[in-house]
Design a protein around this motif. Structure first.
Motif, short mmCIF file in Angstrom:
data_model
loop_
_atom_site.label_atom_id
_atom_site.label_comp_id
_atom_site.label_asym_id
_atom_site.label_seq_id
_atom_site.Cartn_x
_atom_site.Cartn_y
_atom_site.Cartn_z
N ILE A 97 0.84 -1.20 0.00
CA ILE A 97 0.00 0.00 0.00
C ILE A 97 0.88 1.25 0.00
O ILE A 97 0.63 2.21 -0.74
CB ILE A 97 -0.95 0.00 1.22
N GLY A 98 1.91 1.24 0.84
CA GLY A 98 2.84 2.38 0.87
C GLY A 98 3.55 2.56 -0.45
O GLY A 98 3.75 3.69 -0.93
N THR A 99 3.93 1.44 -1.08
CA THR A 99 4.61 1.49 -2.36
C THR A 99 3.71 2.11 -3.44
O THR A 99 4.13 2.99 -4.19
CB THR A 99 5.02 0.07 -2.80
N GLY A 100 2.47 1.63 -3.51
CA GLY A 100 1.54 2.15 -4.51
C GLY A 100 1.24 3.62 -4.30
O GLY A 100 1.12 4.39 -5.25
N ALA A 101 1.14 4.02 -3.02
CA ALA A 101 0.85 5.43 -2.71
C ALA A 101 1.98 6.34 -3.17
O ALA A 101 1.74 7.39 -3.78
CB ALA A 101 0.62 5.59 -1.21
N ILE A 102 3.22 5.94 -2.90
CA ILE A 102 4.37 6.75 -3.30
C ILE A 102 4.47 6.85 -4.82
O ILE A 102 4.73 7.91 -5.39
CB ILE A 102 5.67 6.18 -2.70
N THR A 103 4.23 5.72 -5.50
CA THR A 103 4.27 5.73 -6.96
C THR A 103 3.24 6.68 -7.54
O THR A 103 3.51 7.43 -8.48
CB THR A 103 4.03 4.31 -7.51
#
Length: 266
Positions: free
Chosen positions: A15-21
């Motif tokens: 979730i954190g990865t997708g948000a940053i992307t």
């Protein structure tokens, strides 16, 4: 066998990865690689391969959201994408020949530099400054722009293959400076190109057996959630504040990863 909370943790990482992307167009590698190596004892090579596959999932999710808003123009950026595919294969080959400690320490340094850059870099929406940057690169013929785009894509691809980053931020800069893209269209297009680059790099790592499919699937599920939600609110968050928060996180992970590498070298 992993404990149930570990599965939840991997989804949260996604979730954190997708948000940053979705918010800053950056690859999730700088979150995934250090966390997989530190929390799950995954080798650096496998962590990088896994992060590349997650990058594909997250980037496709985010780029689709931008596409629905008319903010993708792959036609103009296709040459960067082609160059990045070739470069990522070379990068994966170079990474495979690097020792575990060398790759880990190098990645720690990359994290530190990226964190410092993001922390001190301020967003510049000044159109006059942007126009001046565009005028510094003036191509007389179309083939010159194509060759420059191929070379930039190739260089980005090499870095992607070595360190597991889809090269989103570097592609974004290239689209804005080299091809004069508007910001939103540059983010959408660079994210799609990042998916293509990451797919090529992931293939190189998969051939060498350096991808954990279970981790990729769980983190990928989280990245879809984070990417979809983040894309919806991409223009509502203060960019300078977000960059500082992410920059501090990268610096901290870079320091930790570098220190672990130094103390484990025999």
């Amino acid at each position: 066998m992993m404990q149930p909370y570990m599965y939840l943790l991997m989804i949260l990482i996604g979730i954190g990865t997708g948000a940053i992307t979705s918010l800053i167009g950056a690859s999730g590698v700088m979150i995934i690689v250090p966390l997989l190596t530190m929390l799950f004892s995954v080798s650096v090579h496998a962590a990088i391969g896994t992060s590349l596959l997650v990058d594909v999932i997250a980037s496709l999710t985010v780029s689709y959201a931008y596409y629905k808003n008319g903010n993708i123009d792959l036609k103009s950026g296709i040459w960067i994408a082609i160059g990045s595919i070739a470069g990522s294969q070379l990068g994966a080959l170079l990474a495979d020949s690097m020792g575990e400690s060398n790759l880990s320490s190098s990645f720690g340094v990359i994290l530190l530099l990226a964190g410092l850059f993001m922390f001190f870099k301020k967003s510049n929406d000044n159109k006059t400054t942007s126009n001046k940057m565009h005028k510094r690169i003036n191509f007389k013929y179309e083939w010159q722009r194509i060759v420059a785009s191929l070379l930039i894509g190739f260089a980005i691809g090499i870095l992607s293959g070595i360190f597991g980053a889809g090269g989103g931020v570097m592609i974004l800069i290239a689209l804005i400076v080299l091809l004069s893209f508007p910001l939103h269209k540059a983010i959408g297009t660079s994210t799609l190109i990042m998916a293509i680059t990451a797919l090529s790099g992931a293939a190189g790592y998969a051939i060498r057996g350096n991808i954990n499919l279970t981790l990729s699937l769980l983190i990928g599920i989280g990245s879809i959630i984070g990417g979809a939600l983040g894309s919806r609110y991409a223009n509502k968050i203060n960019e300078n504040l977000l960059k500082k928060i992410v920059g501090v996180a990268f610096i901290a992970m870079g320091v930790i990863m570098t220190m672990i590498t130094l103390f484990t070298i025999k």
